[in-house]
Design a protein around this motif. Structure first.
Motif, PDB file in Angstrom:
ATOM      1  N   TYR A  17       0.852  -1.184   0.000  1.00 44.20           N
ATOM      2  CA  TYR A  17       0.000   0.000   0.000  1.00 44.20           C
ATOM      3  C   TYR A  17       0.892   1.238   0.000  1.00 44.20           C
ATOM      4  N   TYR A  18       0.603   2.156  -0.913  1.00 44.42           N
ATOM      5  CA  TYR A  18       1.298   3.440  -0.940  1.00 44.42           C
ATOM      6  C   TYR A  18       0.344   4.483  -0.363  1.00 44.42           C
ATOM      7  N   ILE A  19       0.745   5.117   0.720  1.00 46.70           N
ATOM      8  CA  ILE A  19      -0.142   6.040   1.430  1.00 46.70           C
ATOM      9  C   ILE A  19       0.497   7.421   1.496  1.00 46.70           C
ATOM     10  N   ASP A  20      -0.292   8.440   1.152  1.00 48.05           N
ATOM     11  CA  ASP A  20       0.222   9.808   1.165  1.00 48.05           C
ATOM     12  C   ASP A  20      -0.955  10.775   1.262  1.00 48.05           C
ATOM     13  N   PRO A  21      -0.817  11.864   2.030  1.00 47.80           N
ATOM     14  CA  PRO A  21      -1.912  12.842   2.108  1.00 47.80           C
ATOM     15  C   PRO A  21      -2.171  13.560   0.785  1.00 47.80           C
ATOM     16  N   LEU A  22      -1.200  13.528  -0.120  1.00 45.49           N
ATOM     17  CA  LEU A  22      -1.365  14.154  -1.436  1.00 45.49           C
ATOM     18  C   LEU A  22      -1.748  13.133  -2.504  1.00 45.49           C
ATOM     19  N   ALA A  23      -2.312  12.022  -2.075  1.00 47.58           N
ATOM     20  CA  ALA A  23      -2.670  10.942  -2.998  1.00 47.58           C
ATOM     21  C   ALA A  23      -3.512  11.406  -4.188  1.00 47.58           C
ATOM     22  N   PRO A  24      -4.546  12.244  -3.995  1.00 46.73           N
ATOM     23  CA  PRO A  24      -5.355  12.660  -5.158  1.00 46.73           C
ATOM     24  C   PRO A  24      -4.537  13.352  -6.243  1.00 46.73           C
ATOM     25  N   PHE A  25      -3.536  14.125  -5.834  1.00 46.69           N
ATOM     26  CA  PHE A  25      -2.713  14.844  -6.804  1.00 46.69           C
ATOM     27  C   PHE A  25      -1.758  13.889  -7.525  1.00 46.69           C
ATOM     28  N   PHE A  26      -1.156  12.968  -6.762  1.00 49.56           N
ATOM     29  CA  PHE A  26      -0.278  11.984  -7.392  1.00 49.56           C
ATOM     30  C   PHE A  26      -1.057  11.095  -8.360  1.00 49.56           C
ATOM     31  N   ASN A  27      -2.238  10.682  -7.953  1.00 50.44           N
ATOM     32  CA  ASN A  27      -3.052   9.824  -8.817  1.00 50.44           C
ATOM     33  C   ASN A  27      -3.475  10.553 -10.088  1.00 50.44           C
ATOM     34  N   ARG A  28      -3.705  11.854  -9.973  1.00 49.06           N
ATOM     35  CA  ARG A  28      -4.061  12.642 -11.154  1.00 49.06           C
ATOM     36  C   ARG A  28      -2.899  12.674 -12.148  1.00 49.06           C
ATOM     37  N   ILE A  29      -1.677  12.804 -11.613  1.00 47.62           N
ATOM     38  CA  ILE A  29      -0.491  12.789 -12.481  1.00 47.62           C
ATOM     39  C   ILE A  29      -0.355  11.430 -13.172  1.00 47.62           C
ATOM     40  N   ILE A  30      -0.574  10.357 -12.401  1.00 52.26           N
ATOM     41  CA  ILE A  30      -0.480   9.005 -12.961  1.00 52.26           C
ATOM     42  C   ILE A  30      -1.488   8.812 -14.084  1.00 52.26           C
ATOM     43  N   GLU A  31      -2.710   9.312 -13.878  1.00 51.99           N
ATOM     44  CA  GLU A  31      -3.755   9.162 -14.890  1.00 51.99           C
ATOM     45  C   GLU A  31      -3.466  10.007 -16.126  1.00 51.99           C
ATOM     46  N   ARG A  32      -3.045  11.246 -15.907  1.00 48.36           N
ATOM     47  CA  ARG A  32      -2.792  12.140 -17.042  1.00 48.36           C
ATOM     48  C   ARG A  32      -1.667  11.626 -17.927  1.00 48.36           C
ATOM     49  N   ARG A  33      -0.630  11.101 -17.295  1.00 48.14           N
ATOM     50  CA  ARG A  33       0.527  10.631 -18.059  1.00 48.14           C
ATOM     51  C   ARG A  33       0.431   9.151 -18.417  1.00 48.14           C
ATOM     52  N   LYS A  34      -0.688   8.531 -18.014  1.00 43.93           N
ATOM     53  CA  LYS A  34      -0.948   7.125 -18.333  1.00 43.93           C
ATOM     54  C   LYS A  34       0.227   6.238 -17.914  1.00 43.93           C
ATOM     55  N   LEU A  35       0.659   6.445 -16.674  1.00 39.89           N
ATOM     56  CA  LEU A  35       1.781   5.684 -16.140  1.00 39.89           C
ATOM     57  C   LEU A  35       1.300   4.345 -15.589  1.00 39.89           C
ATOM     58  N   ASP A  36       2.088   3.327 -15.820  1.00 32.62           N
ATOM     59  CA  ASP A  36       1.749   1.990 -15.322  1.00 32.62           C
ATOM     60  C   ASP A  36       2.256   1.854 -13.888  1.00 32.62           C
ATOM     61  N   LEU A  37       1.579   2.552 -12.989  1.00 31.05           N
ATOM     62  CA  LEU A  37       1.965   2.572 -11.583  1.00 31.05           C
ATOM     63  C   LEU A  37       0.727   2.360 -10.717  1.00 31.05           C
ATOM     64  N   PRO A  38       0.900   1.754  -9.550  1.00 30.67           N
ATOM     65  CA  PRO A  38      -0.257   1.545  -8.662  1.00 30.67           C
ATOM     66  C   PRO A  38      -0.781   2.860  -8.115  1.00 30.67           C
ATOM     67  N   LYS A  39      -2.080   2.903  -7.861  1.00 30.43           N
ATOM     68  CA  LYS A  39      -2.689   4.093  -7.283  1.00 30.43           C
ATOM     69  C   LYS A  39      -2.254   4.242  -5.821  1.00 30.43           C
ATOM     70  N   ILE A  40      -2.268   5.473  -5.364  1.00 35.87           N
ATOM     71  CA  ILE A  40      -1.847   5.792  -4.002  1.00 35.87           C
ATOM     72  C   ILE A  40      -3.084   6.013  -3.142  1.00 35.87           C
ATOM     73  N   THR A  41      -3.026   5.513  -1.928  1.00 35.29           N
ATOM     74  CA  THR A  41      -4.138   5.635  -0.990  1.00 35.29           C
ATOM     75  C   THR A  41      -3.964   6.882  -0.131  1.00 35.29           C
ATOM     76  N   PHE A  42      -5.052   7.596   0.071  1.00 34.64           N
ATOM     77  CA  PHE A  42      -5.006   8.783   0.919  1.00 34.64           C
ATOM     78  C   PHE A  42      -4.831   8.386   2.382  1.00 34.64           C
ATOM     79  N   GLY A  43      -4.009   9.145   3.108  1.00 36.70           N
ATOM     80  CA  GLY A  43      -3.840   8.887   4.533  1.00 36.70           C
ATOM     81  C   GLY A  43      -2.788   9.798   5.136  1.00 36.70           C
TER      82      GLY A  43
END
Length: 233
Positions: A17-43
């Motif tokens: 599990y990857y946990i970070d308070p900035l998870a929504p922003f990191f996940n947005r970058i992953i989606e925009r750049r279509k990176l093959d990386l796991p999503k980050i959980t907010f926490g």
């Protein structure tokens, strides 16, 4: 966000599990750049046990604890989230608050004194080895300018060290404060303006090499420190 730790060990798939308070922003970058990386959980690390679904065997906190609101609370939450004999691995740059002149999130230093891990700033100083002496075994080391601590959980924390009711109250007040701040017109304008400036600077800086960008960053830090007045207590 670093994914360098991987999710396989000795050919076995790990439940990471990857946990970070900035998870929504990191996940947005992953989606925009279509990176093959796991999503980050907010926490938040200060409330980690509420975000970890099961007891963990290993928790890695790298260059993040000294940015948190309460590093000691974060460590306690990590210990609470571990199974017995589970390991908390801490790796941070030495005395980042001193290096960054206590600007922004950099409000705590992490260092090693007499093989003990120390978290300190201008107001407080905590010996983590002494604080966790009844619950964990701690081994410390260094790698260049980095401080490393391997904390192995031996016993469950004593009741009262983590106050859930107080945590709920603190989170509620923080949430209320954020909502009030977001509803201010001045904040909205300031945020949009600063974001615009950030994007312009980011596009400009991308024209230079990494080494030149670091030199410019260091110059800006020095200028900010010499021109920004200190708050009087």
């Amino acid at each position: 966000m670093s994914f360098s730790n991987g999710n396989r060990f000795n050919g076995k798939q790990l439940n990471v599990y990857y946990i970070d308070p900035l998870a929504p922003f990191f996940n947005r970058i992953i989606e925009r750049r279509k990176l093959d990386l796991p999503k980050i959980t907010f926490g938040f690390i200060e409330y980690l046990s509420a975000f970890v679904p099961n007891r963990a065997s290993l928790i890695i906190v790298q260059n993040a604890l000294d940015h948190s609101k309460s590093p000691l609370k974060g460590i306690l939450e990590c210990i609470e989230s571990l199974e017995i004999e589970g390991v908390l691995y801490l790796r941070h740059f030495r005395n980042e608050a001193e290096t960054e002149k206590y600007i922004g999130f950099h409000q705590y230093n992490i260092s090693i004194e007499n093989n003990d891990i120390i978290i300190w700033n201008k107001e407080t100083k905590t010996n983590i080895n002494y604080f966790l002496r009844d619950f964990a075994e701690i081994k410390t080391s260094t790698c260049g300018n980095e401080v490393i601590a391997v904390i192995t959980k031996k016993q469950e924390l004593t009741n009262g060290l983590i106050d859930c009711k107080k945590d709920i109250a603190n989170l509620s007040y923080e949430y209320m404060g954020i909502i009030q701040k977001l509803n201010r017109v001045s904040f909205t304008f300031s945020y949009q303006w600063n974001y615009f400036k950030f994007r312009i600077i980011q596009l400009f800086m991308q024209q230079f090499s990494w080494k030149i960008r670091q030199n410019i960053k260091n110059i800006i830090k020095r200028i900010s420190f010499t021109t920004k007045p200190r708050n009087k207590k």
